[in-house]
Design a protein around this motif. Structure first.
Motif, PDB file in Angstrom:
ATOM      1  N   GLY A  21       0.815  -1.209   0.000  1.00  0.00           N
ATOM      2  CA  GLY A  21       0.000   0.000   0.000  1.00  0.00           C
ATOM      3  C   GLY A  21       0.847   1.257   0.000  1.00  0.00           C
ATOM      4  N   VAL A  22       1.839   1.309   0.884  1.00  0.00           N
ATOM      5  CA  VAL A  22       2.721   2.483   0.951  1.00  0.00           C
ATOM      6  C   VAL A  22       3.485   2.644  -0.357  1.00  0.00           C
ATOM      7  CG1 VAL A  22       4.705   3.490   2.137  1.00  0.00           C
ATOM      8  CG2 VAL A  22       2.922   2.337   3.460  1.00  0.00           C
ATOM      9  N   THR A  23       3.953   1.533  -0.912  1.00  0.00           N
ATOM     10  CA  THR A  23       4.708   1.589  -2.169  1.00  0.00           C
ATOM     11  C   THR A  23       3.859   2.150  -3.299  1.00  0.00           C
ATOM     12  OG1 THR A  23       6.043  -0.329  -1.513  1.00  0.00           O
ATOM     13  CG2 THR A  23       6.012   0.226  -3.854  1.00  0.00           C
ATOM     14  N   LEU A  24       2.634   1.659  -3.432  1.00  0.00           N
ATOM     15  CA  LEU A  24       1.757   2.141  -4.504  1.00  0.00           C
ATOM     16  C   LEU A  24       1.391   3.612  -4.316  1.00  0.00           C
ATOM     17  CD1 LEU A  24      -0.689  -0.880  -4.994  1.00  0.00           C
ATOM     18  CD2 LEU A  24       1.086  -0.095  -6.563  1.00  0.00           C
ATOM     19  N   ALA A  25       1.157   4.026  -3.064  1.00  0.00           N
ATOM     20  CA  ALA A  25       0.821   5.431  -2.801  1.00  0.00           C
ATOM     21  C   ALA A  25       1.972   6.345  -3.212  1.00  0.00           C
ATOM     22  CB  ALA A  25       0.493   5.618  -1.324  1.00  0.00           C
ATOM     23  N   LEU A  26       3.190   5.994  -2.814  1.00  0.00           N
ATOM     24  CA  LEU A  26       4.350   6.830  -3.143  1.00  0.00           C
ATOM     25  C   LEU A  26       4.677   6.757  -4.634  1.00  0.00           C
ATOM     26  CD1 LEU A  26       6.675   6.112  -0.078  1.00  0.00           C
ATOM     27  CD2 LEU A  26       5.095   7.997  -0.428  1.00  0.00           C
ATOM     28  N   ALA A  27       4.487   5.580  -5.225  1.00  0.00           N
ATOM     29  CA  ALA A  27       4.756   5.432  -6.662  1.00  0.00           C
ATOM     30  C   ALA A  27       3.805   6.310  -7.475  1.00  0.00           C
ATOM     31  CB  ALA A  27       4.618   3.971  -7.080  1.00  0.00           C
ATOM     32  N   GLY A  28       2.535   6.332  -7.068  1.00  0.00           N
ATOM     33  CA  GLY A  28       1.568   7.191  -7.752  1.00  0.00           C
ATOM     34  C   GLY A  28       1.947   8.653  -7.639  1.00  0.00           C
ATOM     35  N   GLY A  29       2.427   9.061  -6.448  1.00  0.00           N
ATOM     36  CA  GLY A  29       2.843  10.438  -6.244  1.00  0.00           C
ATOM     37  C   GLY A  29       4.037  10.822  -7.097  1.00  0.00           C
ATOM     38  N   VAL A  30       5.031   9.946  -7.143  1.00  0.00           N
ATOM     39  CA  VAL A  30       6.231  10.213  -7.952  1.00  0.00           C
ATOM     40  C   VAL A  30       5.881  10.292  -9.430  1.00  0.00           C
ATOM     41  CG1 VAL A  30       8.438   9.231  -8.709  1.00  0.00           C
ATOM     42  CG2 VAL A  30       7.828   9.205  -6.280  1.00  0.00           C
ATOM     43  N   LEU A  31       5.056   9.363  -9.890  1.00  0.00           N
ATOM     44  CA  LEU A  31       4.653   9.347 -11.299  1.00  0.00           C
ATOM     45  C   LEU A  31       3.904  10.623 -11.674  1.00  0.00           C
ATOM     46  CD1 LEU A  31       4.572   7.675 -13.899  1.00  0.00           C
ATOM     47  CD2 LEU A  31       2.430   6.662 -13.108  1.00  0.00           C
ATOM     48  N   ALA A  32       3.001  11.072 -10.798  1.00  0.00           N
ATOM     49  CA  ALA A  32       2.236  12.287 -11.063  1.00  0.00           C
ATOM     50  C   ALA A  32       3.145  13.508 -11.131  1.00  0.00           C
ATOM     51  CB  ALA A  32       1.172  12.487  -9.981  1.00  0.00           C
ATOM     52  N   GLU A  33       4.096  13.597 -10.221  1.00  0.00           N
ATOM     53  CA  GLU A  33       5.012  14.740 -10.217  1.00  0.00           C
ATOM     54  C   GLU A  33       5.855  14.781 -11.477  1.00  0.00           C
ATOM     55  OE1 GLU A  33       7.016  14.177  -6.468  1.00  0.00           O
ATOM     56  OE2 GLU A  33       5.796  15.733  -5.505  1.00  0.00           O
ATOM     57  N   HIS A  34       6.204  13.618 -12.020  1.00  0.00           N
ATOM     58  CA  HIS A  34       7.029  13.565 -13.238  1.00  0.00           C
ATOM     59  C   HIS A  34       6.303  14.128 -14.450  1.00  0.00           C
ATOM     60  CE1 HIS A  34      10.871  11.864 -12.245  1.00  0.00           C
ATOM     61  NE2 HIS A  34      10.329  10.861 -11.564  1.00  0.00           N
ATOM     62  N   VAL A  35       4.962  14.114 -14.410  1.00  0.00           N
ATOM     63  CA  VAL A  35       4.204  14.643 -15.552  1.00  0.00           C
ATOM     64  C   VAL A  35       3.544  15.980 -15.207  1.00  0.00           C
ATOM     65  CG1 VAL A  35       3.815  12.392 -16.614  1.00  0.00           C
ATOM     66  CG2 VAL A  35       2.176  13.247 -14.924  1.00  0.00           C
ATOM     67  N   GLY A  36       4.019  16.616 -14.113  1.00  0.00           N
ATOM     68  CA  GLY A  36       3.558  17.951 -13.782  1.00  0.00           C
ATOM     69  C   GLY A  36       2.214  18.026 -13.097  1.00  0.00           C
ATOM     70  N   VAL A  37       1.821  16.976 -12.375  1.00  0.00           N
ATOM     71  CA  VAL A  37       0.534  16.935 -11.680  1.00  0.00           C
ATOM     72  C   VAL A  37       0.798  16.747 -10.188  1.00  0.00           C
ATOM     73  CG1 VAL A  37      -1.618  15.623 -11.421  1.00  0.00           C
ATOM     74  CG2 VAL A  37      -0.685  16.034 -13.681  1.00  0.00           C
ATOM     75  N   ALA A  38      -0.110  17.244  -9.351  1.00  0.00           N
ATOM     76  CA  ALA A  38       0.041  17.117  -7.897  1.00  0.00           C
ATOM     77  C   ALA A  38       0.171  15.649  -7.494  1.00  0.00           C
ATOM     78  CB  ALA A  38      -1.143  17.764  -7.181  1.00  0.00           C
ATOM     79  N   ALA A  39       1.088  15.382  -6.559  1.00  0.00           N
ATOM     80  CA  ALA A  39       1.371  14.009  -6.148  1.00  0.00           C
ATOM     81  C   ALA A  39       0.149  13.332  -5.530  1.00  0.00           C
ATOM     82  CB  ALA A  39       2.529  13.988  -5.157  1.00  0.00           C
ATOM     83  N   ASP A  40      -0.702  14.118  -4.819  1.00  0.00           N
ATOM     84  CA  ASP A  40      -1.841  13.480  -4.159  1.00  0.00           C
ATOM     85  C   ASP A  40      -2.847  12.908  -5.152  1.00  0.00           C
ATOM     86  OD1 ASP A  40      -2.481  16.000  -4.978  1.00  0.00           O
ATOM     87  OD2 ASP A  40      -3.666  16.540  -3.229  1.00  0.00           O
ATOM     88  N   ILE A  41      -2.938  13.507  -6.363  1.00  0.00           N
ATOM     89  CA  ILE A  41      -3.828  12.960  -7.394  1.00  0.00           C
ATOM     90  C   ILE A  41      -3.318  11.594  -7.856  1.00  0.00           C
ATOM     91  CG2 ILE A  41      -4.702  13.284  -9.742  1.00  0.00           C
ATOM     92  CD1 ILE A  41      -6.044  15.076  -7.771  1.00  0.00           C
ATOM     93  N   GLY A  42      -1.993  11.474  -8.018  1.00  0.00           N
ATOM     94  CA  GLY A  42      -1.405  10.188  -8.405  1.00  0.00           C
ATOM     95  C   GLY A  42      -1.650   9.123  -7.354  1.00  0.00           C
ATOM     96  N   ALA A  43      -1.526   9.496  -6.061  1.00  0.00           N
ATOM     97  CA  ALA A  43      -1.783   8.549  -4.980  1.00  0.00           C
ATOM     98  C   ALA A  43      -3.247   8.113  -4.970  1.00  0.00           C
ATOM     99  CB  ALA A  43      -1.402   9.178  -3.642  1.00  0.00           C
ATOM    100  N   LEU A  44      -4.140   9.048  -5.228  1.00  0.00           N
ATOM    101  CA  LEU A  44      -5.566   8.719  -5.293  1.00  0.00           C
ATOM    102  C   LEU A  44      -5.838   7.700  -6.393  1.00  0.00           C
ATOM    103  CD1 LEU A  44      -8.558   9.602  -4.396  1.00  0.00           C
ATOM    104  CD2 LEU A  44      -8.492  10.989  -6.450  1.00  0.00           C
ATOM    105  N   LEU A  45      -5.222   7.907  -7.549  1.00  0.00           N
ATOM    106  CA  LEU A  45      -5.466   7.020  -8.698  1.00  0.00           C
ATOM    107  C   LEU A  45      -4.872   5.633  -8.482  1.00  0.00           C
ATOM    108  CD1 LEU A  45      -4.877   9.600 -11.572  1.00  0.00           C
ATOM    109  CD2 LEU A  45      -7.048   8.563 -10.901  1.00  0.00           C
ATOM    110  N   THR A  46      -3.723   5.543  -7.808  1.00  0.00           N
ATOM    111  CA  THR A  46      -3.180   4.207  -7.523  1.00  0.00           C
ATOM    112  C   THR A  46      -4.031   3.503  -6.463  1.00  0.00           C
ATOM    113  OG1 THR A  46      -1.586   5.240  -6.000  1.00  0.00           O
ATOM    114  CG2 THR A  46      -0.786   4.642  -8.194  1.00  0.00           C
ATOM    115  N   GLY A  47      -4.654   4.291  -5.573  1.00  0.00           N
ATOM    116  CA  GLY A  47      -5.603   3.682  -4.640  1.00  0.00           C
ATOM    117  C   GLY A  47      -6.782   3.071  -5.368  1.00  0.00           C
TER     118      GLY A  47
END
Length: 514
Positions: free
Chosen positions: A194-220
């Motif tokens: 769970g922690v890995t997917l949350a952080l991975a979503g955040g990192v991926l979102a930041e790489h494409v210029g989007v807020a990290a919390d949106i990436g974490a939401l989508l991996t959830g």
């Protein structure tokens, strides 16, 4: 040593806030300001820890979210109209004050956003995150976050990369993530995934210029629907809460406002009731009942932590003076401190105003209407979780006329598809328990998870004169005694009963089986 000072300050301030009947987060906010006032050196990586807390929070939300809930009528109408109205008011105010209109407009839209952190904590703590109005509030918050991404990009002169839209394809990875979660047999591995997917979503979102919390939401969202998501969310709870302490502490790290800035911050706080009234009116216009509109408006009656980020970008771009950063910091902190205790007492507050507020309801076919008929049912099960479904099925197997009641629309949808008789209703809603047609009902099974809700529900049912049987569950002997004192006829302690049944089974079958 520095870590001990910050953690101890948060602990002591949280304890003091609890003693004063405030939620601990109010103490954390005060601790952040106090440490900054006494010029205690900032804890290294505090902001980073806060970001992790928000990502874990949004990840756990994604575990329970259905994407189609974003397209609900009330989400688009209430969320969209509120943003438009607040932006218009803000532009007029800054134009009248002869201030910088562009910066003021961006700031005004930012102030129309509500605190995601507080709203989700309130809904989670009250068990209403999965209720119909809870899902609407959550969807409005996500809509605000999407608008906020574009707003921040404009303020900073940056734009998300073309690949940003591909983030919304992440839920298509659901078969893979479900297999991974199934493969994690131990609780520790599930938590780590769970922690890995949350952080991975955040990192991926930041790489494409989007807020990290949106990436974490989508991996959830990729794990939503898995049988182990509830257990995973419970495991993440403590870690998430610890990291969120850092979020509330860091709010106090911005410059403390002077006298003039303090007055402006108070003026912004004085406008909070206007925001609440606006949400309340829009929810009523969308067809919600007064109770759900009131509770939802109260949850959203805050200024968002995102306003801190936007203000920093606006000030940096020269669209507003530097003093606005301290003003908005105090306004956001103040709104959280005001909203937290108000939401804690949202049910009594509505009960006090109910006679007046229900006058503004409009007739509609919205799903949150109170059931006006339970048919020929003689038994009612409130709360259709595992315990409620088991009670319902047992009564049905005995050919008893039974109907179930639950506040989660996805649960109702699934149960109706299975052929069970269920209706919408929120056990926290005093109006529901006061108006339910119980003339034919012989007995009620209360299977909602919250002890406070079970206690108040039993009390309300007895006060309205219900003479039928009431059965419920209690975690221990003390809870069971309290529930019986309120008027429960039967209180089952699940772990105690499980032990009795195990002993009966094992002594009734003495032949060892290998």
């Amino acid at each position: 040593m520095l870590e001990l000072i910050w953690i101890s300050a948060a602990l002591l301030a949280g304890l003091l806030a609890s003693r004063l009947f405030f939620p601990p987060l109010v103490g954390y906010l005060a601790a952040g300001y106090a440490l900054h006032y006494f010029k205690i050196q900032a804890l290294p990586n505090l902001a980073h820890l806060a970001d992790i807390g928000i990502q874990l929070l949004l990840f756990t939300v994604g575990l329970k979210l259905k994407a189609r809930s974003l397209l609900r009528k009330e989400v688009l109408s209430v969320g969209g109209l509120h943003l438009l109205l607040m932006a218009s008011v803000s532009a007029l105010v800054f134009f009248w004050l002869d201030q910088r209109v562009t910066g003021g407009l961006i700031l005004g839209v930012s102030l129309s956003f509500s605190s995601t952190v507080l709203a989700i904590k309130v809904l989670e703590d009250s068990g209403e995150l999965s209720a119909l109005h809870g899902r609407d509030v959550l969807s409005i918050l996500i809509l605000q976050d999407i608008v906020a991404i574009g707003l921040l990009a404009y303020a900073e002169g940056e734009q998300p990369q073309p690949w940003a839209a591909a983030l919304f394809l992440l839920p298509l990875l659901r078969p893979i993530t479900h297999r991974l979660l199934t493969a994690c047999h131990s609780a520790e591995l599930k938590l780590l995934l769970g922690v890995t997917l949350a952080l991975a979503g955040g990192v991926l979102a930041e790489h494409v210029g989007v807020a990290a919390d949106i990436g974490a939401l989508l991996t959830g969202l990729t794990l939503a629907g898995h049988p182990s998501t509830t257990a995973l969310a419970n495991k993440l709870w403590g870690i998430k809460e610890l990291f969120l302490v850092a979020f509330f502490l860091q709010i106090g790290l911005t410059d403390l406002p002077g006298r003039e800035q303090f007055v402006i911050a108070l003026q912004l706080l004085a406008m909070l009731p206007l925001q609440g009234l606006m949400f309340f009116g829009l929810f009523l216009f969308a067809g919600l009942r007064a109770r759900n509109a009131f509770v939802s408006a109260l949850v959203l009656m805050t200024y968002s932590e995102f306003a801190l980020i936007t203000t920093g970008a606006v000030v940096k771009a020269g669209l507003l003076p530097d003093e606005w950063q301290a003003i908005i910091s105090l306004a956001v902190a103040g709104s959280l401190a005001i909203a937290a205790p108000l939401n804690r007492f949202s049910q009594p507050l509505f009960a006090a105003c109910e006679t007046f507020l229900i006058k503004f309801e409009k007739p509609s076919g919205h799903p949150d209407r109170l059931p006006d008929c339970l048919g020929v049912a003689e038994w009612l099960v409130i709360g259709m979780g595992d315990t409620g479904i088991s009670a319902y099925q047992t009564l049905a197997n005995q050919e008893q006329r039974v109907v179930g009641l639950d506040a989660d629309p996805t649960v109702l949808e699934r149960l109706l598809a299975d052929g069970r008789r269920v209706v919408y209703g929120d056990a926290e809603d005093s109006s529901l328990l006061s108006r339910l047609p119980l003339e034919r009902i012989k007995g009620i099974v209360l299977a909602v998870p919250s002890l406070e809700v079970r206690t108040s529900a039993i009390s309300l049912l007895r006060k309205r004169g219900f003479l039928g049987l009431i059965g419920t569950v209690g975690g221990n002997a003390e809870e069971a005694l309290s529930l019986q004192q309120q008027g429960a006829d039967f209180v089952i302690q699940p772990l105690l009963e499980a032990g009795k049944q195990l002993a009966k089974q094992i002594t009734g079958n003495r032949t060892p089986q290998h």
